[in-house]
Design an enzyme around this catalytic site. Structure first.
Site, PDB file in Angstrom:
ATOM      1  N   TRP A 102      35.446  41.582  46.125  1.00 56.14           N
ATOM      2  CA  TRP A 102      35.594  41.418  44.673  1.00 56.14           C
ATOM      3  C   TRP A 102      34.512  40.533  44.088  1.00 56.14           C
ATOM      4  CZ3 TRP A 102      37.824  45.106  42.415  1.00 56.14           C
ATOM      5  CH2 TRP A 102      38.944  45.724  42.958  1.00 56.14           C
ATOM      6  N   ASP A 170      37.898  34.060  39.471  1.00 56.07           N
ATOM      7  CA  ASP A 170      38.742  35.258  39.486  1.00 56.07           C
ATOM      8  C   ASP A 170      39.946  34.919  40.367  1.00 56.07           C
ATOM      9  OD1 ASP A 170      40.003  37.670  39.915  1.00 56.07           O
ATOM     10  OD2 ASP A 170      38.228  38.728  40.657  1.00 56.07           O
ATOM     11  N   LYS A 194      48.810  42.005  40.211  1.00 55.52           N
ATOM     12  CA  LYS A 194      48.942  41.545  41.584  1.00 55.52           C
ATOM     13  C   LYS A 194      50.174  40.656  41.730  1.00 55.52           C
ATOM     14  CE  LYS A 194      45.161  43.686  42.331  1.00 55.52           C
ATOM     15  NZ  LYS A 194      43.811  43.160  42.311  1.00 55.52           N
TER      16      LYS A 194
HETATM   17  C1  LIG Z   1      42.508  43.759  41.998  1.00 58.62           C
HETATM   18  C2  LIG Z   1      41.418  42.784  41.812  1.00 58.62           C
HETATM   19  C3  LIG Z   1      40.382  43.005  40.898  1.00 58.62           C
HETATM   20  C4  LIG Z   1      40.284  44.275  40.060  1.00 58.62           C
HETATM   21  O1  LIG Z   1      41.324  44.344  39.173  1.00 58.62           O
HETATM   22  P1  LIG Z   1      41.415  45.525  38.091  1.00 58.62           P
HETATM   23  O2  LIG Z   1      42.586  45.140  37.270  1.00 58.62           O
HETATM   24  O3  LIG Z   1      41.633  46.799  38.846  1.00 58.62           O
HETATM   25  O4  LIG Z   1      40.168  45.536  37.332  1.00 58.62           O
HETATM   26  C5  LIG Z   1      39.421  42.028  40.761  1.00 58.62           C
HETATM   27  N1  LIG Z   1      39.472  40.894  41.469  1.00 58.62           N
HETATM   28  C6  LIG Z   1      40.453  40.646  42.361  1.00 58.62           C
HETATM   29  C7  LIG Z   1      40.455  39.372  43.121  1.00 58.62           C
HETATM   30  C8  LIG Z   1      41.456  41.585  42.560  1.00 58.62           C
HETATM   31  O5  LIG Z   1      42.440  41.339  43.441  1.00 58.62           O
END
Ligand SMILES: *Cc1c(COP(=O)(O)O)cnc(C)c1O
Length: 358
Positions: A102, A170, A194
């Site tokens: 990511w 993030d 998540k």
């Molecule tokens: C799932 C995830 C993403 C992407 O998320 P989207 O909502 O599909 O854009 C980005 N960073 C992390 C750490 C993730 O777990």
């Protein structure tokens, strides 16, 4: 009704109590005769839902008064672009820590907007640890990292030193899994699906002084200032997802808040990692001190048994254990809503599987 133990990395399990309450309120929210889905986002009912969600989130995370909370759309992936569009503030450079798939994607997207420096990387060992010696350029507009890498199962348990440059994280896959000192950050973002709600909603928590310097040409819906000034309602927000996230916040408060969640998450993660470490049949590749409490990848000694493992797990009421296509093996995502009982059931199943195939 039967509920299954769903180990998906996302969209993932939500607390059963939250779903039951949403079901109760689906046709008629609080005597209004309508569903939250059918409400005007400008009406007083929805404004109340929105304000309560914001208040609860601010309380749960201890968000200081000089931070804006934005409820946006586009997922964490849009933030990969939106962060540089808003935070470069005329500077030409930003630094990125690459500790997994990511953060690598985030760094790549940022290259469209600026000179990206790699402050640290763990790609040399296939993203199996969290690099802590960061080389941040003083002229970088910010330094970005992913505090929990969902695919590799690598989590930062402390914030490495990064100088005076604003820190951007993030936190998608461990948002609200533990207390966080928000004041250490310039900006935190997380997709909801998540650990905090349904897909279609993205949380952005940003320090006020970083708002209001969007690059020329930034679309209004992507300008943090325009959204902050409009209480995230420059256009129609993701109303139903926001309502469900609000119910999740209430549920978290009932559980005792984020300190209590951290305790419960530690207990679940330890149960699984202790078993993995004692086993000669299953293995987790991540450096012990950097292991994620949320996403636990593991391999079987013989990958030819993967299929049988997944099939047996499904028969025992456990699904979505297949690892990410980029790393193979298995992955158990054990977010807030996964009960201890789910992890116990998984470990018992693994013990039995090892006995039969080891
Ligand atoms: C799932 C995830 C993403 C992407 O998320 P989207 O909502 O599909 O854009 C980005 N960073 C992390 C750490 C993730 O777990």
């Amino acid at each position: 009704m039967s509920r299954i133990f769903n180990f998906s990395a996302g969209p993932a399990m939500l607390p059963a109590e939250v779903l039951a309450r949403a079901a109760d309120e689906l046709l008629d929210w609080h005597g209004t005769g309508m569903s939250v889905m059918e409400m005007s986002h400008r009406g007083k009912e929805f404004i109340a839902i929105y304000e309560e969600a914001e208040r609860d989130l601010r309380e749960l995370l201890g968000v200081p008064a000089n931070y804006k909370i934005l409820f946006l759309q586009g997922g964490a992936t849009l933030q990969f672009a939106q962060v540089p569009m808003n935070l470069l503030g005329g500077k030409a450079a930003a630094d990125y820590v690459v500790s997994g798939q990511w953060s690598k994607k985030a760094a790549k997207e940022a290259q469209k907007y600026c000179d990206v420096g790699i402050a640290a990387s763990s790609e040399d060992r296939n993203f199996t640890y969290a690099p802590k010696a960061w080389n941040v350029r003083p002229d970088a507009a910010y330094v970005h990292y992913c505090s929990n890498e969902t695919i590799g199962g690598v989590e930062y348990h402390a914030v490495p030193s990064h100088g005076a440059v604003p820190l951007v994280a993030d936190m998608s896959s461990h948002f609200l899994s533990r207390p966080v000192d928000v004041s250490k950050y310039g900006l935190i973002y997380a997709g909801a699906q998540k650990n905090a709600g349904p897909a279609g909603l993205t949380f952005v928590i940003v320090r006020e002084d970083l708002v209001g310097q969007a690059a020329k040409g930034t679309p209004s819906v992507m300008d943090y200032k325009a959204q902050a000034d409009a209480q995230s309602m420059l256009n129609t927000p993701s109303t139903y997802a926001l309502y469900i996230a609000g119910l999740v916040f209430k549920w978290l408060k009932q559980q005792g808040g984020l300190a209590a969640m951290e305790k419960a998450n530690l207990e679940k993660a330890s149960l699984l990692y202790d078993f993995l470490d004692a086993s000669a049949f299953f293995a987790n590749p991540v450096a012990k001190e950097d292991r994620s409490r949320m996403n636990v990848p593991f391999t079987l000694r013989d990958p030819k048994l993967d299929e049988a493992f997944l099939k047996g797990a499904a028969q025992a009421g456990m699904v979505q254990l297949k690892g990410h296509r980029s790393v193979g093996g298995m992955r158990a995502s054990i977010y807030n809503a996964m009960p201890l009982e789910g992890v116990r059931t998984l470990v018992e199943y693994m013990r039995d599987f090892e006995r039969r195939h080891g």
